[in-house]
Structures are given as C-alpha cells and as structure tokens.
Design a protein around this motif. Structure first.
Motif, short mmCIF file in Angstrom:
data_model
loop_
_atom_site.label_atom_id
_atom_site.label_comp_id
_atom_site.label_asym_id
_atom_site.label_seq_id
_atom_site.Cartn_x
_atom_site.Cartn_y
_atom_site.Cartn_z
N SER A 1 1.86 7.76 -6.60
CA SER A 1 1.02 8.99 -6.54
C SER A 1 2.08 9.86 -6.19
CB SER A 1 -0.02 8.78 -5.68
OG SER A 1 -0.79 10.23 -5.64
N THR A 2 2.99 9.87 -5.22
CA THR A 2 3.78 11.00 -5.13
C THR A 2 4.94 11.43 -5.90
OG1 THR A 2 3.88 10.53 -2.42
CG2 THR A 2 5.46 11.71 -3.36
N ALA B 1 -4.66 3.90 -5.23
CA ALA B 1 -3.74 4.64 -4.18
C ALA B 1 -2.74 5.50 -5.20
CB ALA B 1 -2.84 3.63 -3.45
N THR C 1 0.80 -1.34 -0.03
CA THR C 1 -0.15 -0.06 -0.08
C THR C 1 0.73 1.32 0.06
OG1 THR C 1 -1.77 -1.23 1.10
CG2 THR C 1 -1.95 1.27 1.27
N ALA C 2 2.03 1.22 0.73
CA ALA C 2 2.83 2.41 0.77
C ALA C 2 3.74 2.51 -0.43
CB ALA C 2 3.88 2.19 2.00
N ALA D 1 1.26 4.35 -2.92
CA ALA D 1 1.08 5.60 -2.38
C ALA D 1 2.39 6.26 -3.06
CB ALA D 1 0.92 5.76 -1.21
N ASN D 2 3.21 5.93 -3.15
CA ASN D 2 4.69 6.39 -3.52
C ASN D 2 4.63 6.76 -5.05
OD1 ASN D 2 5.92 6.49 -0.91
ND2 ASN D 2 7.06 4.48 -1.42
N THR E 1 -4.01 -0.84 -5.96
CA THR E 1 -2.67 -0.09 -6.34
C THR E 1 -3.10 0.96 -7.18
OG1 THR E 1 -1.38 -2.09 -6.40
CG2 THR E 1 -0.49 -0.17 -7.99
#
Length: 389
Positions: free
Chosen positions: A106-107, A144, A99-100, A103-104, A141
């Motif tokens: 997206s960043t 996120a 999940t992290a 999210a990365n 995925t």
C-alpha cells in the motif's frame, strides 16, 4: 481422468504474453518491489498498448504476504509450534511479518513514480478490475494493500493447490453452510465451527458471488468448500487448467484492460506456463506485471475433420474385415460338423458283431468245444468243410 480433462481444457484456448516488456532475471526480496517493476519500456507505452488492443490485458499479480503455511514444517498439520507458540494452520493466516509486507505494498502504491504520478495512478488502479483468492492470507493481503474504491471479487479458480494441505482449506461463505464429512473435512478443530467469510469481511472489501462452475464470470463454486479433499493432491496440469479457465472468464466478461489478481505463488507460476513465460514467479507480497494476449480457440480446420474421418473409416475397416473372416471360418466349421453328424452311416461288418449287446455271448455260456452250453446255439456243420456253403 482429471489430468486428461484438464489438458483438454488447457489446449482449447490459446494465450500468450507480450514479449520484451519486463525483465524476469532479477528476483526481489520478499515484501519489496523491483525497480520500475522490471519494465524495460516506458510505462506510458505499455499502458497505451493494452488500451488500444481488446485482446490484451495488463495483469498485476500480487502474491500474498508471508503466511503461517510458509513456516510450517508440514502443511498437513492442523497446528504447529513457532517460537514456543502453538499456531493454527487451517486456512493459513498471515504472520506479523506478512501483514507488514502487505502494508508495504500500500505504501509503495502511494509512492511517486518518476513520471510524476503515484504508482496507483500510473497503473490506473482506481478503475482496474480486482480479483482475489478466497483464502484468508490472500484476503488479508488485499485488505492491507488496496483501498476500498471497489471490492475485489473472490474466485475459486485463484485458490492455492487443492487437496491434502490444510492450509489451503477455505472458510465457508455463510455460517449456515453444511459441515461435510471426511474426506472433504480436514478434521482440524478450527474447521468444526468456523466463522464465515461474510462475517469476517464486509462487502466493501470483497464480493463473494456464488456462480455455477463453468460460468462466464469469475466467482465461487459453492458457499462451502467442496474442492478440498484429504485424499487428493492437485497436479500441475489441473492448476494450469484452472488458470486457463480464469483467463477465459476475464476476456469474456471483464471490460477493464488492467486487472489486479491477489493470489498464490503456484498460481503465478501456472499462469506463466499458460502464457508461455515459464520463468514467471513471485516472492511474498511482490507485484508481478504481465501483459496477457488472447489468441483464440483451437478449433480444428475442415480439412482436419476430413482426414480424421478417413483415418476413422480405415481404422474401422481394418478391424472389421479380420473379424468377419474369423466369424465365417467358425460358421463353416460348425456347419461341417453338423452335416457330418447327421449324414454319417455305420456299415455292418460281414461277421457277427460280438460287441453288440444282443449278440454278446459270455464265456460262461460257451462250452469247451465252442458249443453253447445251454444248447441255444446250433453248431454249423458246414463250417468245418472248407467247401461248404
């Protein structure tokens, strides 16, 4: 049968990739991206080339983040233990690490590129077509990593390898979907009354169209999982055929020249094989760009047809002539046997045929001197005279 049909599908359409655009030698750490996505030419040139050529599309392949299936000792197990915690592996979900990682992504897309725009702006993600595998880890995925500017279309052709592994089973689209018996059922407890994809994901995030198999547009083949079987393990040739079919749908029905595909590692590898880039691969939550070129169909030329017809004619001729000769010999033998049986004549012997039942005389009927014991047969008096007639 499946493999033969799959190879025919794969060989019916031809695809390639634009050479010299991206380096494949460096492998990133999971959850991170290569510098400049491995581009060896300015991104402005790459984006311009796909905009001006209708037979080219830029595919941004995103593999899902780390999932429970990446940690499972055996993906045929419905449950397994990690750090003393019992985890469910049916339609495997992302781990906390996965999940992290998503999210990365997206960043990273929001970060600034050297040319001044963000990566999302440079890659024109606002107008790009989006497609996603309908399994939980890819849907998580996509949720996120990307905004909700437009929903991603779920496609059955983008699923992970079909068969055996329960991590690759799929939630039904609707809760009222029919519950199938084995071998279509994993028999996992989680599969008995699963939540539906429609209840888990809203329409702004994912579109779940059900379209007939072989349709011109990407979608799902059914509202329930009819592709997974416990007694089947998909071969690489079949996976490549699925990827080929997906590319055919893209070039037939998708007008955008940039396409985002959230999928699985084996699909990324199979796509590389289809477009002639076998070194293509992806780590968890890695974005892999590839410019795919449509080369057309493999339609045989008219001369090929004529040569095939000639070969077929001579092949049939070479088979029929020996068969006809053999049939003629058999008919000749049958005719001769029948003729001999109907026309054969038994010629009488010049002496009495004692083998005939009418003339048979038993030893009891004959006397010691050769006369008939019962007197029924008269002795020939002239028989003793050599000159007698």
């Amino acid at each position: 049968m499946r493999v033969s049909l799959a190879r025919r599908v794969s060989s019916s359409w031809r695809f390639s990739h634009a050479h010299g655009l991206f380096s494949r030698t460096e492998k990133p750490i999971a959850g991170t991206q290569l510098p400049n996505l491995g581009a060896m030419r300015p991104w402005s040139d790459i984006m311009s080339s796909v905009s001006t050529d209708p037979d080219q599309k830029l595919l941004l392949l995103l593999r899902h983040g780390q999932a429970l299936e990446n940690l499972a000792p055996n993906n045929t197990l419905c449950n397994f233990t990690v750090d003393n915690i019992l985890e469910e592996n049916w339609d495997s979900r992302l781990t906390l690490t996965g999940t992290a990682q998503a999210a990365n992504v997206s960043t990273w897309l929001s970060s600034e590129h050297t040319q001044g725009d963000t990566w999302a702006q440079l890659l024109r993600l606002g107008s790009a077509a989006r497609f996603v595998s309908p399994l939980m880890r890819t849907l998580q995925t996509a949720a996120a990593a990307f905004d909700r500017a437009q929903p991603a279309v779920a496609s059955s052709l983008l699923r992970a390898s079909l068969g055996r592994h329960v991590c690759n089973a799929q939630h039904p689209v609707h809760s009222s979907a029919e519950h199938f018996p084995p071998p279509w059922n994993t028999m996992c407890p989680q599969a008995r009354n699963p939540q539906s994809l429609r209840s888990l994901w809203d329409e702004e995030l994912v579109d779940l169209p059900v379209r007939p198999a072989g349709g011109a547009s990407p979608g799902l083949v059914s509202t329930q999982d009819i592709l997974w079987r416990s007694d089947y393990e998909e071969e690489d040739a079949v996976t490549s055929a699925r990827v080929t079919a997906f590319l055919v749908q893209l070039f037939a029905s998708v007008p955008q020249d940039v396409v985002v595909v959230v999928t699985h590692g084996e699909i990324v590898t199979a796509l590389g094989e289809v477009v002639g880039e076998p070194e293509l691969s992806a780590a968890n939550a890695q974005v892999v760009p590839v410019v795919v070129k449509y080369l057309g169909t493999n339609q045989p030329k008219e001369s090929d047809h004529s040569s095939d017809d000639d070969a077929a004619f001579f092949g049939v001729f070479a088979f029929l002539v020996p068969m006809m000769l053999l049939a003629g010999c058999i008919m000749l033998v049958v005719f001769w046997c029948r003729f001999y049986r109907e026309n054969s004549i038994t010629r009488p012997e010049p002496h009495l045929n004692f083998g005939s039942p009418e003339l048979q005389i038993s030893t009891d009927e004959m006397g010691a001197d050769g006369e008939a014991a019962n007197g029924r047969y008269d002795r020939c008096e002239s028989c003793d005279d050599p000159d007698g007639l």
